[in-house]
Structure formats: C-alpha cells, structure tokens
Write an enzyme that holds these catalytic residues in place. Structure first.
Site, PDB file in Angstrom:
ATOM      1  N   HIS A 180       0.841  -1.211   0.000  1.00  0.00           N
ATOM      2  CA  HIS A 180       0.000   0.000   0.000  1.00  0.00           C
ATOM      3  C   HIS A 180       0.877   1.262   0.000  1.00  0.00           C
ATOM      4  O   HIS A 180       0.353   2.376   0.048  1.00  0.00           O
ATOM      5  CB  HIS A 180      -0.855   0.044   1.272  1.00  0.00           C
TER       6      HIS A 180
ATOM      7  N   ARG B 257     -16.991  -8.036   1.686  1.00  0.00           N
ATOM      8  CA  ARG B 257     -18.196  -7.422   2.246  1.00  0.00           C
ATOM      9  C   ARG B 257     -19.298  -7.476   1.190  1.00  0.00           C
ATOM     10  O   ARG B 257     -20.163  -8.318   1.243  1.00  0.00           O
ATOM     11  CB  ARG B 257     -17.892  -5.988   2.722  1.00  0.00           C
TER      12      ARG B 257
HETATM   13  P1  PAP Z   1      -7.090  -4.413   1.410  1.00  0.00           P
HETATM   14  O1  PAP Z   1      -6.684  -3.224   0.593  1.00  0.00           O
HETATM   15  O2  PAP Z   1      -7.158  -4.128   2.868  1.00  0.00           O
HETATM   16  O3  PAP Z   1      -6.291  -5.644   1.126  1.00  0.00           O
HETATM   17  P2  PAP Z   1      -9.323  -4.800  -0.372  1.00  0.00           P
HETATM   18  O4  PAP Z   1      -9.336  -6.166  -0.894  1.00  0.00           O
HETATM   19  O5  PAP Z   1      -8.851  -3.721  -1.273  1.00  0.00           O
HETATM   20  O6  PAP Z   1      -8.582  -4.772   1.028  1.00  0.00           O
HETATM   21  O7  PAP Z   1     -10.762  -4.346   0.069  1.00  0.00           O
HETATM   22  C1  PAP Z   1     -11.869  -5.135   0.207  1.00  0.00           C
HETATM   23  C2  PAP Z   1     -12.897  -4.609  -0.752  1.00  0.00           C
HETATM   24  O8  PAP Z   1     -12.774  -5.332  -1.978  1.00  0.00           O
HETATM   25  C3  PAP Z   1     -14.278  -4.877  -0.204  1.00  0.00           C
HETATM   26  O9  PAP Z   1     -15.121  -3.877  -0.760  1.00  0.00           O
HETATM   27  P3  PAP Z   1     -16.512  -3.475  -0.095  1.00  0.00           P
HETATM   28  O10 PAP Z   1     -16.236  -3.169   1.344  1.00  0.00           O
HETATM   29  O11 PAP Z   1     -16.986  -2.270  -0.844  1.00  0.00           O
HETATM   30  O12 PAP Z   1     -17.419  -4.615  -0.260  1.00  0.00           O
HETATM   31  C4  PAP Z   1     -14.537  -6.248  -0.786  1.00  0.00           C
HETATM   32  O13 PAP Z   1     -15.881  -6.633  -0.785  1.00  0.00           O
HETATM   33  C5  PAP Z   1     -13.977  -6.071  -2.194  1.00  0.00           C
HETATM   34  N1  PAP Z   1     -13.672  -7.340  -2.834  1.00  0.00           N
HETATM   35  C6  PAP Z   1     -13.079  -8.435  -2.295  1.00  0.00           C
HETATM   36  N2  PAP Z   1     -12.987  -9.406  -3.198  1.00  0.00           N
HETATM   37  C7  PAP Z   1     -13.537  -8.949  -4.336  1.00  0.00           C
HETATM   38  C8  PAP Z   1     -13.741  -9.526  -5.637  1.00  0.00           C
HETATM   39  N3  PAP Z   1     -13.374 -10.750  -5.906  1.00  0.00           N
HETATM   40  N4  PAP Z   1     -14.317  -8.755  -6.574  1.00  0.00           N
HETATM   41  C9  PAP Z   1     -14.704  -7.483  -6.299  1.00  0.00           C
HETATM   42  N5  PAP Z   1     -14.545  -6.897  -5.098  1.00  0.00           N
HETATM   43  C10 PAP Z   1     -13.963  -7.615  -4.122  1.00  0.00           C
END
Ligand code: PAP
Length: 329
Positions: free
Chosen positions: A141, A295
């Site tokens: 990050h 989420r």
């Molecule tokens: P990080 O930067 O802390 O590693 P990161 O994966 O960027 O986390 O953030 C999670 C977000 O990506 C969540 O978004 P939301 O809170 O708006 O729902 C999560 O749902 C979303 N996410 C995780 N996996 C996927 C996926 N396969 N496709 C699309 N969005 C995803």
C-alpha cells in the site's frame, strides 16, 4: 506507547517494533487513527506505528528483481481481487489440468500474494526472499515516493488499482470498525469523513496516493499499469487479457478459445471467492479474519451509507486536490 493486550490482532499492536521506528515516531506529526490509536505522518503519508516499522524494514532491506511484479493499492481499492487474478494468471499453466488442487480454493489471496509491510516485513525478522522463483508477486500500500529504492530502480512491473474514493471510503470505514477493539468501539462515519477529507486515512492522502502512481503510469507505461476497479467490474475479461499482455504472458490463441480467461474471471469473482470456507472462516497470519475482506464488492455502495451532501464533499476535495493532474475522477 499504549501497552498491547494479548488478545489483540497483531495488526493493532504497538509493541515489537524496532529501535529505529521507536526513535522516529516522536518526531512525526500524529493524529487519531482509524484502527490503531494513532496514525503518523511519514514521508507525506499517514501510517500506523506497526506498519511504519514494516515500511522502514523493507525500505532498508528489500531487494527488488527486474522480474518482480507488484500489486499496489490504497487500502480497500480491490487488493484482494487483484491478488487473486494475478496469482491465477501467472500460475495458469501449473494448474490448468488440476483445478481442484488450485491454491486459491484453500488459501487466502493475502497469503498467496504477501504484502511487504503487512506480512513479509511485519515482524522483527528480515525475510530471505532470494530463493523465491521468478516472477515474484508482492503487494504493497506504500505510496510511490516511499517505495524501496530498489523497486524504482529494478525495472520491475507495478500494477496499480484505483477505486472511486466514495466506495473506498465506505469500505475502509466498515473495515476499520470491524478491526477496532471492543474497548474503543466504532468510529462514527462523520468523524472518519472529516479525517478522510483532510487526507488523514491509512496510507492517505488518498488523492496523493492515486496521483503518484497515475503520473508514473504516464511517464513509464511499460512499467506501471493504472487500472480502475469500476472498469474491471464492467469488463473483467478484457482486463485479465490486458494484464496478461502488460506482464508479458499474453494468452495463446488456444487459451482464448478454451475458456481460460473466463475460468480466471469466474474463479476470482466476489461470489466465488467469498463462498470458500477459507475466506469465510479463516484467519491471516497477521490476525485479521479473512471474511473482513469480502463485504459486498459493489460499485456505488456509498449511496447506502452517505448522504448526497457527504458524497459531494468527497467529490469537491478530490476535484480540488487533483485539479490539473489528468486523472479523471
Ligand atoms: P485491502 O486493501 O485491505 O487488502 P481490499 O481487498 O482492497 O482490502 O478491500 C476489500 C474490498 O474489496 C471490499 O469492498 P466493499 O467493502 O466495498 O465490499 C470487498 O468486498 C472487495 N472485494 C473483495 N474481493 C472482491 C472480488 N473478488 N471482486 C470485487 N470486489 C472484491
């Protein structure tokens, strides 16, 4: 420094940091943190003490190789998704005939593609990464200006994923409140919004983070690829192909015909990954529950939590800060 409780996730702990980091912290401006008690401003961005410890260690010790590939995001921009896609893409030949054995079915994308500051350099030990076979796939990050010098000098490839700031903000607010300790309780949305708009968010200011990598993608398009979460949601197949081209492992004609691209898109989709046991009930080595990374994964979810006025406030700040940068919001 606040004493840590044994039950706390490692991410939240403030003990076990190096002397260098301990000596540096008092000289840095600090503000209230979203997850940890405090965020500290280092080289222009805001970071929690334990992560600063990891960043200093990788700035001092990480040796990039030309064949390395980095996934770079501001937190909550779709890191987990991009990790899964790149892992599948680069290992597609290895598992093409044995999909039931695919590591993504039993391991979190965060364990398969480690963060430098959050995993590899998280503890006191300096890892030996020289024996990892190329291409090594890492994530971070850290903003461009603070990457380890060897990453900038090595000629390795960087893939940056940008997500619209309102959804990123709402996702970060949910995540932070999940990770905050029971004793400190949740942070109101309005308080987080104030901090976000002042640039005080983990690895923020959000606009500087995005602008830094966007500029580099214009300057060195063969080294830095700038992608958007919303575009990937709209056209994942095209983006998987684009990633393969950028990383120098384009799909062969046969792969384009036999559904390989579609297989990667489906395997890495929110619905598929979030249904897996490892992502429903597992824990990462740093203590977070894997389910907190899944989420909703939707575009425009901010509207369910923020008023129009709140949304306009983020828009205004972004327009003001990014004016003239060439980065379309
Ligand atoms: P990080 O930067 O802390 O590693 P990161 O994966 O960027 O986390 O953030 C999670 C977000 O990506 C969540 O978004 P939301 O809170 O708006 O729902 C999560 O749902 C979303 N996410 C995780 N996996 C996927 C996926 N396969 N496709 C699309 N969005 C995803």
């Amino acid at each position: 420094m606040a004493p840590s409780q044994p039950s706390q996730a490692k991410y939240l702990r403030e003990d076990d940091i190096s002397r260098k980091c301990r000596d540096l912290l008092p000289s840095l401006p600090h503000e209230k943190g979203w997850i940890t008690p405090s965020l500290h401003q280092y080289q222009g961005f805001w970071v929690a003490p334990k992560l600063l410890n990891g960043i200093l260690a990788c700035q001092d010790n990480f040796q990039a190789q030309k064949t390395d590939i980095f996934i770079i995001t501001a937190p909550k921009s779709g890191t987990t998704w991009l990790k899964a896609i790149l892992f599948c893409l680069l290992n597609r030949a290895k598992y093409s005939g044995s999909m039931q054995q695919h590591p993504l079915l039993t391991q979190s994308p965060h364990d398969l593609v480690p963060f430098l500051e959050l995993k590899l350099y998280f503890g006191q030990e300096i890892p030996n990464l020289t024996s990892l076979p190329p291409p090594r796939l890492f994530a971070t990050h850290v903003p461009y200006q603070s990457l380890p010098q060897s990453v900038k000098d090595s000629g390795c490839k960087l893939v940056y994923l940008y997500r619209n700031p309102k959804d990123t903000f709402v996702s970060l607010w949910h995540f932070a409140n999940k990770l905050r300790s029971k004793e400190t309780g949740g942070m109101p949305l309005g308080e987080c919004l104030d901090a976000f708009c002042q640039g005080v968010s983990p690895f923020g200011p959000f606009w500087d983070h995005a602008q830094g990598y966007h500029n580099m993608s214009l300057e060195m398009p063969d080294r830095v690829l700038f992608l958007r979460y919303e575009d990937m949601k709209e056209g994942p197949h095209g983006h998987v192909k684009r990633l393969a081209d950028f990383l120098g492992c384009p799909f062969a004609e046969e792969e384009l015909r036999d559904g390989t691209v579609d297989g990667i898109v489906r395997m890495c989709s929110f619905d598929s990954l979030s249904m897996l046991e490892v992502n429903k009930s597992g824990k990462l080595s740093t203590g977070q529950e894997t389910k907190s990374y899944f989420r909703k994964g939707e575009v425009g979810d901010w509207m369910n939590y923020m008023s129009v006025e709140m949304g306009e406030r983020i828009d205004r700040v972004m327009q003001e800060k990014m004016h003239g940068s060439g980065l379309k919001l």
